[in-house]
Write a protein that holds these residues in place. Sequence first.
Motif, PDB file in Angstrom:
ATOM      1  N   UNK A  72     -37.284 -19.018 -46.768  1.00  0.00           N
ATOM      2  CA  UNK A  72     -38.241 -17.921 -46.873  1.00  0.00           C
ATOM      3  C   UNK A  72     -37.942 -16.922 -45.760  1.00  0.00           C
ATOM      4  N   UNK A  73     -37.634 -15.691 -46.131  1.00  0.00           N
ATOM      5  CA  UNK A  73     -37.346 -14.645 -45.148  1.00  0.00           C
ATOM      6  C   UNK A  73     -38.632 -14.062 -44.574  1.00  0.00           C
ATOM      7  N   UNK A  74     -39.550 -13.689 -45.454  1.00  0.00           N
ATOM      8  CA  UNK A  74     -40.823 -13.150 -44.993  1.00  0.00           C
ATOM      9  C   UNK A  74     -41.868 -13.285 -46.085  1.00  0.00           C
ATOM     10  N   UNK A  75     -43.122 -13.252 -45.640  1.00  0.00           N
ATOM     11  CA  UNK A  75     -44.278 -13.310 -46.531  1.00  0.00           C
ATOM     12  C   UNK A  75     -45.107 -12.063 -46.257  1.00  0.00           C
ATOM     13  N   UNK A  76     -45.409 -11.321 -47.294  1.00  0.00           N
ATOM     14  CA  UNK A  76     -46.215 -10.119 -47.142  1.00  0.00           C
ATOM     15  C   UNK A  76     -47.521 -10.289 -47.902  1.00  0.00           C
ATOM     16  N   UNK A  77     -48.633 -10.014 -47.223  1.00  0.00           N
ATOM     17  CA  UNK A  77     -49.947 -10.051 -47.859  1.00  0.00           C
ATOM     18  C   UNK A  77     -50.312  -8.603 -48.181  1.00  0.00           C
ATOM     19  N   UNK A  78     -50.512  -8.317 -49.449  1.00  0.00           N
ATOM     20  CA  UNK A  78     -50.876  -6.971 -49.885  1.00  0.00           C
ATOM     21  C   UNK A  78     -52.386  -6.856 -49.732  1.00  0.00           C
ATOM     22  N   UNK A  79     -52.811  -6.373 -48.575  1.00  0.00           N
ATOM     23  CA  UNK A  79     -54.215  -6.436 -48.156  1.00  0.00           C
ATOM     24  C   UNK A  79     -55.194  -5.805 -49.142  1.00  0.00           C
ATOM     25  N   UNK A 114     -49.477  -6.699 -44.639  1.00  0.00           N
ATOM     26  CA  UNK A 114     -49.355  -7.475 -43.414  1.00  0.00           C
ATOM     27  C   UNK A 114     -48.197  -8.443 -43.614  1.00  0.00           C
ATOM     28  N   UNK A 115     -47.225  -8.413 -42.693  1.00  0.00           N
ATOM     29  CA  UNK A 115     -46.009  -9.211 -42.826  1.00  0.00           C
ATOM     30  C   UNK A 115     -46.021 -10.383 -41.853  1.00  0.00           C
ATOM     31  N   UNK A 116     -45.617 -11.560 -42.361  1.00  0.00           N
ATOM     32  CA  UNK A 116     -45.504 -12.759 -41.550  1.00  0.00           C
ATOM     33  C   UNK A 116     -44.072 -13.272 -41.639  1.00  0.00           C
ATOM     34  N   UNK A 117     -43.512 -13.657 -40.491  1.00  0.00           N
ATOM     35  CA  UNK A 117     -42.173 -14.217 -40.463  1.00  0.00           C
ATOM     36  C   UNK A 117     -42.129 -15.303 -39.399  1.00  0.00           C
ATOM     37  N   UNK A 118     -41.701 -16.494 -39.767  1.00  0.00           N
ATOM     38  CA  UNK A 118     -41.614 -17.635 -38.871  1.00  0.00           C
ATOM     39  C   UNK A 118     -42.923 -17.926 -38.145  1.00  0.00           C
ATOM     40  N   UNK A 119     -44.025 -17.839 -38.881  1.00  0.00           N
ATOM     41  CA  UNK A 119     -45.313 -18.225 -38.350  1.00  0.00           C
ATOM     42  C   UNK A 119     -46.001 -17.178 -37.496  1.00  0.00           C
ATOM     43  N   UNK A 121     -47.274 -12.995 -37.096  1.00  0.00           N
ATOM     44  CA  UNK A 121     -47.563 -11.720 -37.736  1.00  0.00           C
ATOM     45  C   UNK A 121     -46.594 -10.698 -37.142  1.00  0.00           C
ATOM     46  N   UNK A 122     -45.714 -10.148 -37.981  1.00  0.00           N
ATOM     47  CA  UNK A 122     -44.699  -9.260 -37.438  1.00  0.00           C
ATOM     48  C   UNK A 122     -44.888  -7.813 -37.855  1.00  0.00           C
ATOM     49  N   UNK A 123     -45.856  -7.516 -38.662  1.00  0.00           N
ATOM     50  CA  UNK A 123     -46.085  -6.132 -39.065  1.00  0.00           C
ATOM     51  C   UNK A 123     -47.413  -5.982 -39.766  1.00  0.00           C
ATOM     52  N   UNK A 124     -47.905  -4.755 -39.771  1.00  0.00           N
ATOM     53  CA  UNK A 124     -49.163  -4.508 -40.432  1.00  0.00           C
ATOM     54  C   UNK A 124     -49.194  -3.084 -40.958  1.00  0.00           C
TER      55      UNK A 124
END
Length: 124
Positions: A72-79, A114-119, A121-124
């Motif tokens: 998994x490279x990244x997980x993005x939550x579409x707020x 909101x982006x999550x990578x390796x546990x 939060x890396x972006x919002x």
Amino acid sequence: MTQEKIVKVIGYYRDPGFLERIISNFRKLWVDIDWMTARKINDEGLYEVYLSIRNVKNTELAILNLSKTVDIEKVEVLEDGKLVKYYANEKGEISSDENEGNIRIFVPVYSKVTTYSWGEKSGS
């Protein structure tokens, strides 16, 4: 009505366990998945998976765990994500009128991610 979150997962499909790892990550924490769809992005095996998950007390933990999962490279939550329905007919014409087609297509529409990578939060 239960609130839902639309989640976009970017990862490498190296074996059939890729989708199983995504699904089991939510199920082991009792987070229900309402629907999911996936598509191949490039020839290197990068895939994009969209999921609609229930927003329960373990949802944040499941998203963080998923971002630490293998391949998994990244997980993005579409707020503020919501789904727009389109309909397609046999000729490939797309319309927003339900009577115009017999295939239903859901397209996620959002403006905040909101982006999550390796546990983390890396972006919002």
